[in-house]
Every structure is written in structure tokens, then in C-alpha cells.
Design a protein around this motif. Sequence first.
Motif, short mmCIF file in Angstrom:
data_model
loop_
_atom_site.label_atom_id
_atom_site.label_comp_id
_atom_site.label_asym_id
_atom_site.label_seq_id
_atom_site.Cartn_x
_atom_site.Cartn_y
_atom_site.Cartn_z
N SER A 149 -13.67 16.44 -2.84
CA SER A 149 -13.89 16.09 -4.24
C SER A 149 -13.31 14.72 -4.54
N LEU A 150 -14.12 13.87 -5.16
CA LEU A 150 -13.66 12.55 -5.57
C LEU A 150 -12.79 12.69 -6.81
N VAL A 151 -11.54 12.19 -6.73
CA VAL A 151 -10.64 12.29 -7.88
C VAL A 151 -10.33 10.93 -8.49
N TRP A 152 -10.67 9.84 -7.78
CA TRP A 152 -10.36 8.50 -8.31
C TRP A 152 -11.18 7.48 -7.55
N SER A 153 -11.63 6.44 -8.25
CA SER A 153 -12.35 5.35 -7.59
C SER A 153 -11.96 4.03 -8.23
N TYR A 154 -12.15 2.96 -7.48
CA TYR A 154 -11.78 1.62 -7.92
C TYR A 154 -12.88 0.67 -7.48
N ASN A 155 -13.33 -0.17 -8.41
CA ASN A 155 -14.35 -1.17 -8.12
C ASN A 155 -13.74 -2.55 -8.29
N GLY A 156 -13.43 -3.17 -7.17
CA GLY A 156 -12.83 -4.50 -7.20
C GLY A 156 -13.82 -5.57 -6.83
N THR A 157 -13.29 -6.70 -6.41
CA THR A 157 -14.12 -7.85 -6.04
C THR A 157 -14.58 -7.72 -4.60
N PRO A 158 -15.89 -7.77 -4.35
CA PRO A 158 -16.36 -7.67 -2.97
C PRO A 158 -15.78 -8.79 -2.11
N GLY A 159 -15.53 -8.47 -0.84
CA GLY A 159 -15.04 -9.45 0.11
C GLY A 159 -13.53 -9.62 0.13
N THR A 181 -3.11 -9.65 -5.05
CA THR A 181 -3.05 -8.97 -6.35
C THR A 181 -2.62 -7.54 -6.11
N ASP A 182 -1.61 -7.08 -6.84
CA ASP A 182 -1.18 -5.69 -6.74
C ASP A 182 -1.98 -4.83 -7.70
N VAL A 183 -2.46 -3.73 -7.19
CA VAL A 183 -3.16 -2.75 -8.01
C VAL A 183 -2.30 -1.49 -8.02
N GLY A 184 -1.69 -1.20 -9.17
CA GLY A 184 -0.87 0.00 -9.27
C GLY A 184 0.54 -0.21 -8.76
N PRO A 185 1.24 0.89 -8.40
CA PRO A 185 0.70 2.24 -8.23
C PRO A 185 0.12 2.82 -9.53
N LEU A 186 -1.02 3.49 -9.37
CA LEU A 186 -1.73 4.08 -10.48
C LEU A 186 -1.87 5.58 -10.27
N SER A 187 -1.88 6.31 -11.36
CA SER A 187 -2.16 7.73 -11.27
C SER A 187 -3.65 7.93 -11.07
N LEU A 226 0.84 -1.19 0.00
CA LEU A 226 0.00 0.00 0.00
C LEU A 226 0.88 1.24 0.00
N THR A 227 0.71 2.06 -1.02
CA THR A 227 1.46 3.31 -1.15
C THR A 227 0.51 4.41 -1.55
N PHE A 228 0.53 5.50 -0.79
CA PHE A 228 -0.26 6.69 -1.10
C PHE A 228 0.74 7.83 -1.23
N ARG A 229 0.84 8.43 -2.43
CA ARG A 229 1.97 9.33 -2.66
C ARG A 229 1.66 10.34 -3.75
N GLY A 274 5.94 13.31 -9.26
CA GLY A 274 5.92 14.19 -10.42
C GLY A 274 4.73 15.12 -10.44
N GLY A 275 4.25 15.50 -9.26
CA GLY A 275 3.12 16.40 -9.17
C GLY A 275 1.78 15.73 -9.35
N MET A 276 1.76 14.39 -9.53
CA MET A 276 0.52 13.64 -9.71
C MET A 276 0.24 12.80 -8.46
N LEU A 277 -1.02 12.76 -8.05
CA LEU A 277 -1.42 11.95 -6.91
C LEU A 277 -1.57 10.50 -7.36
N GLU A 278 -0.91 9.57 -6.64
CA GLU A 278 -0.91 8.16 -7.03
C GLU A 278 -1.33 7.28 -5.86
N ILE A 279 -1.83 6.08 -6.19
CA ILE A 279 -2.22 5.11 -5.17
C ILE A 279 -1.83 3.72 -5.66
N GLY A 280 -1.31 2.91 -4.74
CA GLY A 280 -1.03 1.51 -5.01
C GLY A 280 -1.56 0.66 -3.88
#
Length: 756
Positions: free
Chosen positions: A447-457, A409-415, A386-389, A392-398
Motif C-alpha cells: 500500500s502506498l502511504v506517501w509520495s513525493y514529486n520533485g525535480t526530474p534529474g 536540498t533537504d526534504v524533511g524529515p517528514l511524516s 537520508l533517514t527512514f524511521r 512516535g509511532g509515525m512513519l517518517e522519511i527524510g
Amino acid sequence: MKAASKAILILFILLALPMGKKLLAQSCQGTVPHYTINMTGKADSVWSSTSVARNGRCCGLSSSYRCIHFTVTLDANAMGISIVVSGTSTGYTFESSCGSSTAVGDTLCLTGGGTHELTICRSGTSSNQTYTVRSIKKPTVYAGADTTICSAANSVHLNGTVASNIESYQWTGQGGSFIGSTTSLNPVYIPTLTEIAAGSTYLVLSGTDYTGCTTVRDTMRVTIYSAPLPIISGPTQVCEYAINQAYSVTASTGHSYDWHLVGGRITSGQGTNSVNVTWDTAGPGYIYMVQTDTNGCQGVGAINTLSRFDFNAGPITTATIGPNAISSDSDAYTNGFGFVITNNCGGNKGIDLVVPGSIFNMGKLCMTYSWQRDENQATFFTRGGLTFRVAGGMLEIGMRISDGAGGYTDVGPLSTGYTLPADDVHRYFTFCYDSASGMARVMVHDSLVWSYNGTPGRELYWTGAGDATIGTLMDGSCSGNTLIDWSNISIPISVVAKPDASISGPTPVCQHKQATYTTVGNSKYSYSWSANGGTIVSGQGNDTVTVLWTTSGNRNLYLTQTDTVTGCDSTATLSVVVNAAPNAAITGPDTICSGVQNLFTAPNLGGVTYLWSSATGSFAGGTANDSAQITFTQYGFHTVSLKITNNTTGCDSTVTLTLFTDSIPMADISGDNPVCEDNAITSYQTVNNAKYTYLWSATNGTIASGQGTNAITATWPTPGAGSVRVQVTKQPGSCVNQDTMAVTIYAKPITGAIQH
């Protein structure tokens, strides 16, 4: 006289005489120039004589000495005096009350004002010189007015002042830290947690004048107001789309409240201590609030907080909520608002706040950082995958998420697609992940800037993750700007999915007909059905029901579907058009007689089809009209049914008439035949039955008795052909039968006279 003897003599004279002006006046010859100088009200002033030569002796000195005498009255705010002699003055000294000597040009340190007797004596001749007497004012320092600060803005910005005659000065505190030199007039002081807990502290500014005569001090008292520590109460598990969910903190007079939300919206109460929230779709929910008191102090509160750092006092490893950090970068320190870095800055520099990782072993997390952009990169949180960072001036999440089979399963890091404005403004950056729904959200302020819909549970995966680090990278440029003001990590509110209630089944339908309706079945769901204009015939509590629609028109079928595990429910409504059934009715007798044809009629309706039927009756004239002629021959109960069908809607109604078919009564007559005219009364009878009524008549005869019964007597007055008739009526159906019996009436023989 030798010098030693001379000194002893002078000392003896001084000890023998009274001290002060009287002594000095007695010890100075009248030829000694004498000046009286009044410097009261002039603590910092200068007096100069005219050009004058010393003359005469003072203090019992030998005749080779030439002296000058000054009687100086100093102001109470004076702390010293000095004398300067024009021209060559090397080796000159002046004495106070014939006592200790002070080199000309140096300062004689004194305590307070008053009158002082000063003399300058030197051996040998004296030329005209100018004598300058200076009163030296006591030095002053000013630490500043007493002040107040807030523990959330835990810094005292000092701005001391010192008099021009102060040569050195220094600040001292009560154990806190100074940003800037303590030997400058305007450093910043950061009180300790102990001082914050005490609610006050004090700072001292000390100064020493250039003469070294005295050190002065001034104290500034600092009142420290404790920042609010709000604790939010409210439901921690809610159903999606739940309305008017109340969240609150303890109310305080004059305070303001700034609420922030992830996964919903505030419908009322913003700015007060209590808000109502309407939650959105299932996913992570999170609520936090900044409370400001009447002193302007701010405190942050959240729900389900695991860890919070406010960075308002050293050491920065001290947590406000949760475990303290294990370590931090040695160059990171607090400026009272948050942490800053001003030394050894560079691309890999950060706070490196290491927090025990076990507290974060949760399947779901929410975290918020109040951060001011200083450069183009920052790492808010790192643990395992888990990385919240900011990069390069962009907000990213992994994220690292369980795969449900023991792995991940690794998701990201994604912009996130959010570019930080280059304005060095503090903003709230929030990340939330909810394991129940498998959804993640990233917010900047509200303000919502990003969302992710994964597998419930699927939960966050922490196996082997170790400790967490806040601020691994902050890319400090040594600007001195606050980087992270505060951080908060919480367990998110579970916004639980509601059942997806829906109804499938026929519409339109016909009145007085049954129809079957279904919804999606699930063993953990319960079902409650109701119908407007209908009756649940079967299936209540199940996912399939049968409804009898009793009332025509626009009707509704309702379903409430409840998840028995979470308690969340949803409703579904199916609009059903119930077409009216034709008004089927049969008009006709309900009791008939066997073998008798009877007429049955129905309402004369347009646009319909009629269909008559009877299992035991015989129709004359057809079965597709609005009336029918039917004959029943069998004794007992029979039915006649009529089905009327609307030719447009296809809706039909059927009505059945139950009737009773009674048998024809027996009416056979037996009796006397032939008979004689005017003969004796004759008898006739038929079947005797209590249900029968009888009506007799005779042709060419007379009913003598028994009318209304099954047996009569008759007389026949006229010879010829006669008959007797009976009509038998059977109750209750009034079935009628009749019989006629012919009767031959013989004339009586004519008997002549008897001849004798």
C-alpha cells in the motif's frame, strides 16, 4: 590377635578362595541370616527384610563379628544398589563379595545387572533391625526427537527431559549459540553459518545422577534446510504504463511465491515463479518476492540488490548479499529469525549495524525492512541526509537531494501520515527514490502511504555522508521480540516517462483540402505520422505535417512519438471530421470553334453556390448558375473552371475543363464570272487545306466535277442570275465556314442566218 594380623589373615583368605557367591557361601557360617532377593524387571525397586538380628560370621572375620548376608540379582537397567538399616546405623558398611566397603545409605555403583553378594558385619551383639535394599535404576536423559529447521528460521527450540534421579544436566552444541542457560532443559540453539552450510548439526544433552555413579547422554540430530535464495530477472528499465513486463525466478516444484511491487501492479502470475507487471507513471520501480519451499523455508529475493542482511545466524554483521557490516551493538544478537535485544535496553538502544557507505553511492535507491513494532520508534536507515524511521509511532522519511548546482536540498524529515498499529506484527516497510523522475514513494506492504514529486534529474546527495547505519534506534524493551527480520537495499527499476504526445490542428476540415497539424517539438524525439482517409503531403518525421484529406467522414490522424534516448514512445490520435466536397463536374464540348457560343452545364445541386470562370471566354447570361454560355474567339487551348461551394460547411470543389478553340476555315470562292449559258465548263476554287472537307452547290447551274475538293467545274444552262456556294468543314473540330459567289449568266447571242 592384633588388628593388623587379623586384616592380613582375612586378605589371605579372600585371595586364596574363588570369588563370587561360592566364596561368600563358604565364608559365611550357617547361622548367618541369608536373604535371596530377585530384582530383575525392577530396576528401580525396594526390598525390606523382617526385623532380624545379625548372627554368625562371614568373610573370615573374628568371632566377635555378627553378620547378615544378601544375595541380590539386579535388573540390567540397574546401575547401583544401596542398603539402609533401621535404627542406629552410624558406622555401618556393607561389602560386596567380601570386598570393598560402602557406607550404609550410600550407593554402590555397578555396571549392569547380575547377582551380587552383599554382607553387613559388625562386632559385638546385634539387636533386631530392618534392612532395606534399594535397586537404583540407570538415569536417563532425552534430548528430543531428531528435527529439521530452516536456515531462515535458524533456531532449535529444545525441550529435553531427564529422569528424576538426574541431579545435573547440560546441553552442548557444535559451536552455535544458546539463548537461555545450557543447564536448563529448554534453551534455544542458534546454529552457525558453518552448520547451516553443512546442512546438519547435532546437540547433546548430558545428565549425571544424584549418586554420581554415571553420566548419560542423548543426541538430537538437526537437519538444516537451506532457505531459497531467489534471484529475480527481468527488465531494469521500462517505460511508464508498460504492460506485461515479465519478471521471474527459477521454478522449483512445490514452492510458493509471494510477489511485492512498488510503482506498478501485478496483472498475472502471483503465486508462481513468473509474474507479468504493468507499470504505472514514471518514478521508482521496485520488485521483491518471498519464496517458500516445501519445507516451509522462506527466502527473500529482489532485483538489483546492493545489500541484504537476513540476521539468521551469528554474527549479525554477516551479510547475505553485499559487504559485511563493520560493527554492531554488542547487545544485539540473532534469535534465528532476526535480531533481538534483551540487555541494556532503553530509549537510545539499537542494532547499530554499520555498513560501508560507498556501496550506496547511487543517485537512486530502494530499501525494504521486515520489522516488528516493539515500541514507538525505530530507525531503519541513516546515511547523510537520508533517514527512514519511525518516530512516535509515525512513519517518517527524510532525504537530501542534489540541487543541480553542486549543493543539496533537504526534504524533511517528514511524516508520511502513516500511524503504525500497536499490534507487534511484522510488516514490510519500503522507501524508494528515483533520480530520473525526481519521485519518491513509501510503501507499507503493497500500500502506498506517501509520495513525493520533485525535480526530474536530481540525484540523492551523498557527499560527505560516510558509512550507513541500519537500526541506529530500535527502542528495545527487552521483550525478546524479533525487531528486524531482514533488510534489503537495491537499485530501483527505472520507470521512464514517455513523451507527452498530442496533436493540435483544424477539425472539421474539407475533403480534398490540405491542413497543417503540429505537436510539441523536442530534439531527442522522432515522429511518425499516418492518416486514415488522408495523405501526408509533407513533414513526415518532423513535429509539423501537412495532410491532404481525400476521403470524407470521421477520420483520424495518428502520431507515434519516440524518445530516441530511452526508446519509450507514446501515441496520440486526433479525430478529424472531413466534410464532403460538392461534386463539381462540367459537361460540355472539349473542342469548339472560334466565335461560336457553346453551352456548359454542371450537376443541379441544392444548397450550393456556383461560380464559373474563364480567362479567355465571354459569358452570356451570367456565371452563378448551373450552366453557362461561353464564346471563345482565339485559336488554341482555353479553360473553363467551375467552383461549387456548400453553403453550410463552406467546403468547395473546383473543376476545370480544358478545351480547344479551332479557327473558322477559309471559304472564299474565286472563279469564272460572268459566264455564258451553255458555255464551256467554268472553274471555281477555294483554299486548299488537307484538314478541310468541301461541299459545293450551284444555283441555276450544275457541278460538273470536283465535288468534295477545293476546286470544281460547273456549267450554266440557263441565262440569268446564278451562284456557286461552298461549305468548308475543318477537322477535328468540325468548324464550318461557307461562301457564295454570284454568277451572271449571259444568254448566248442569237445569230441570224448568214446571208450570202
